[in-house]
Write an enzyme that holds these catalytic residues in place. Structure first.
Site, PDB file in Angstrom:
ATOM      1  N   SER A  25       1.004  -1.241   0.012  1.00 50.04           N
ATOM      2  CA  SER A  25       0.141   0.010   0.260  1.00 50.04           C
ATOM      3  C   SER A  25       0.891   1.302  -0.109  1.00 50.04           C
ATOM      4  O   SER A  25       1.967   1.266   0.233  1.00 50.04           O
ATOM      5  CB  SER A  25      -0.964  -0.111   1.036  1.00 50.04           C
ATOM      6  OG  SER A  25      -0.068  -0.123   2.288  1.00 50.04           O
ATOM      7  N   ARG A  32       9.405   1.187   2.518  1.00 49.98           N
ATOM      8  CA  ARG A  32      10.456   0.538   2.003  1.00 49.98           C
ATOM      9  C   ARG A  32      11.302   1.607   1.285  1.00 49.98           C
ATOM     10  O   ARG A  32      12.619   1.305   1.170  1.00 49.98           O
ATOM     11  CB  ARG A  32      10.018  -0.334   0.689  1.00 49.98           C
ATOM     12  CG  ARG A  32       8.805  -1.365   1.259  1.00 49.98           C
ATOM     13  CD  ARG A  32       9.592  -2.721   2.025  1.00 49.98           C
ATOM     14  NE  ARG A  32       8.398  -3.647   2.495  1.00 49.98           N
ATOM     15  CZ  ARG A  32       7.834  -3.655   3.791  1.00 49.98           C
ATOM     16  NH1 ARG A  32       8.396  -2.863   4.733  1.00 49.98           N
ATOM     17  NH2 ARG A  32       7.076  -4.612   3.855  1.00 49.98           N
ATOM     18  N   LYS A 135      -5.974 -10.766  -3.446  1.00 46.91           N
ATOM     19  CA  LYS A 135      -5.670 -11.088  -2.418  1.00 46.91           C
ATOM     20  C   LYS A 135      -6.534 -10.167  -1.098  1.00 46.91           C
ATOM     21  O   LYS A 135      -6.619  -9.067  -1.431  1.00 46.91           O
ATOM     22  CB  LYS A 135      -4.167 -10.724  -2.299  1.00 46.91           C
ATOM     23  CG  LYS A 135      -3.486 -11.141  -0.808  1.00 46.91           C
ATOM     24  CD  LYS A 135      -2.092 -10.620  -0.627  1.00 46.91           C
ATOM     25  CE  LYS A 135      -1.942  -9.369   0.340  1.00 46.91           C
ATOM     26  NZ  LYS A 135      -0.607  -9.093   0.572  1.00 46.91           N
ATOM     27  N   GLU A 176      -5.596 -15.060   2.953  1.00 40.61           N
ATOM     28  CA  GLU A 176      -4.381 -14.568   3.675  1.00 40.61           C
ATOM     29  C   GLU A 176      -4.556 -14.230   5.172  1.00 40.61           C
ATOM     30  O   GLU A 176      -4.785 -13.210   5.492  1.00 40.61           O
ATOM     31  CB  GLU A 176      -3.505 -13.570   2.881  1.00 40.61           C
ATOM     32  CG  GLU A 176      -2.141 -13.619   3.705  1.00 40.61           C
ATOM     33  CD  GLU A 176      -1.377 -12.326   3.123  1.00 40.61           C
ATOM     34  OE1 GLU A 176      -1.711 -11.455   2.287  1.00 40.61           O
ATOM     35  OE2 GLU A 176      -0.143 -12.198   3.855  1.00 40.61           O
ATOM     36  N   LYS A 218      -2.909 -18.396   1.494  1.00 40.75           N
ATOM     37  CA  LYS A 218      -1.566 -17.663   1.630  1.00 40.75           C
ATOM     38  C   LYS A 218      -1.403 -17.493   3.280  1.00 40.75           C
ATOM     39  O   LYS A 218      -2.446 -16.825   3.951  1.00 40.75           O
ATOM     40  CB  LYS A 218      -1.427 -16.492   1.031  1.00 40.75           C
ATOM     41  CG  LYS A 218      -0.055 -15.441   1.418  1.00 40.75           C
ATOM     42  CD  LYS A 218      -0.009 -14.534   0.270  1.00 40.75           C
ATOM     43  CE  LYS A 218       1.325 -13.422   0.876  1.00 40.75           C
ATOM     44  NZ  LYS A 218       1.668 -12.707  -0.350  1.00 40.75           N
TER      45      LYS A 218
HETATM   46  P1  13P Z   1       6.018 -10.286   2.712  1.00 41.96           P
HETATM   47  O1  13P Z   1       6.493 -11.508   2.131  1.00 41.96           O
HETATM   48  O2  13P Z   1       6.818  -9.066   2.716  1.00 41.96           O
HETATM   49  O3  13P Z   1       5.499 -10.663   4.187  1.00 41.96           O
HETATM   50  O4  13P Z   1       4.650  -9.764   1.896  1.00 41.96           O
HETATM   51  C1  13P Z   1       3.776 -10.760   1.413  1.00 41.96           C
HETATM   52  C2  13P Z   1       2.543 -10.286   1.463  1.00 41.96           C
HETATM   53  O5  13P Z   1       1.738  -9.643   0.673  1.00 41.96           O
HETATM   54  C3  13P Z   1       2.085  -9.639   3.011  1.00 41.96           C
HETATM   55  O6  13P Z   1       0.540  -9.570   2.684  1.00 41.96           O
END
Ligand code: 13P
Length: 338
Positions: A25, A32, A135, A176, A218
């Protein structure tokens, strides 16, 4: 509809390949970029993602890429939509559709993910823009007296509502739940929290009539807390993670893809490899890494056009290593062959 979803899900976990999570986001990508002292402008975000997506041969090891709302609408510098850049290298575009984890009212320290309002309409637009999978991330924290079963159920319910809407729109839902590694808890506590979360999730997916054959999971590996004095070995991580999945994840799920969640890039690869060496398993075991694929690339790129090739080389290397780990054939020689 079932077969289309199923074939997309299977393509995403094809042998030797995994998913690149590039759906940070605006808040997360800023963090980052801060690490390389780069301002998070729309132009810089585009330049960074274009660098990643145009990596030569990336499609040999990456099956699909998860995009953020801004990115799915962006064009490369030459005007080609970034979605087309991915497709022309054989990578499937996906989209993050949740709008983030927020504090769960009356449950201190716990979170629930938002984003269901208007989601049917948003899915229609994303499908139009080329997304074939989606996702939604739920966050579960381990701490004093948490996670509560209420928090786990609230998140599982939202994940299942999202998954049903994704399938209605013809997109494969990646569900996830992430049990965070923050804290000094033992691997046993991570096991218990992950098991309870996955059981609740699959109960809700069934109740919401979600087709499991057209869904991917995930999730996190079962790990010691980041600050725990005693850190589990790779062999223990593999054993506990697989035991947890066997006790909670139906065999109808085509694949489980791991998040890296703050694990350093090489351990994330080693742990995945360890699990695949113990296969075959009822589901494909692959990756959907964000940081563990991107971190070395971001560091090499530094926001400089002259470093594009250096950044791409680092990304390709991690993609090759994880592509091998996904088949249990990763080795130190491969790691050192950069
Ligand atoms: P990371 O592998 O940096 O944890 O990110 C994966 C991701 O999509 C988290 O939602």
């Amino acid at each position: 509809m079932g077969t289309q979803l199923e074939s997309t899900a299977r393509e995403l976990v094809a042998p030797g390949k995994g998913i690149l999570a590039a759906d940070e986001s605006s808040g997360t990508i800023k963090k980052r970029f801060d690490s390389i002292n780069l301002e998070s402008t729309e132009a810089n975000r585009r330049a960074y993602r274009e660098m990643l997506f145009r990596t030569p041969k990336l499609g040999d090891h990456i099956s699909g890429v998860i995009l953020y709302d801004e990115t799915i609408r962006q064009n490369a510098e030459d005007g080609t939509p970034l979605v087309k850049v991915l497709e022309s290298s054989g990578m499937i575009p996906g989209i993050k559709v949740d709008t983030g984890a927020k504090q769960l009212a009356a449950f201190p320290g716990e979170q629930v993910t938002e984003g269901l309002d208007g989601l049917r309409e948003r899915f229609a637009e994303y499908a139009e823009l080329g997304a074939r999978f989606a996702k939604w991330r739920a966050v579960i924290n381990i701490g004093d007296g948490i996670p509560t079963s209420f928090c786990i159920d609230a998140n599982a319910h939202a994940l299942a509502r999202y998954a049903a809407l994704a399938q209605e729109a013809g997109l494969v839902p990646i569900v996830e739940p992430e049990i965070l590694m923050d804290g000094d808890h033992s691997i046993e506590r991570c096991y218990d929290a992950t098991l309870a979360t996955l059981r609740a999730l699959f109960e809700q997916l069934a109740a919401h009539r979600v087709s499991l054959e057209g869904t991917l999971l995930k999730t996190n590996m079962v790990l010691s807390g980041k600050d725990a004095k005693q850190q589990a070995t790779s062999a223990q991580i593999a054993e506990e993670t697989l035991r947890c999945f066997r006790n909670s994840v139906p065999a109808a799920i085509p694949g489980i893809v791991f998040l890296s969640g703050g694990q350093a890039d090489i351990p994330a690869t080693e742990n995945l490899n360890e699990m695949n060496k113990l296969g075959p398993h009822p589901w494909e075991l692959s990756f959907s890494y964000g940081r563990a694929l991107q971190a070395p690339s971001l560091k090499a790129w530094k926001g400089e056009p002259s470093n594009v090739e250096a950044g791409q080389k680092e990304l390709l290397h991690r993609a090759i290593c994880n592509g091998a780990a996904r088949d249990g054939t990763y080795s130190k020689q491969l790691e050192d062959a950069a």
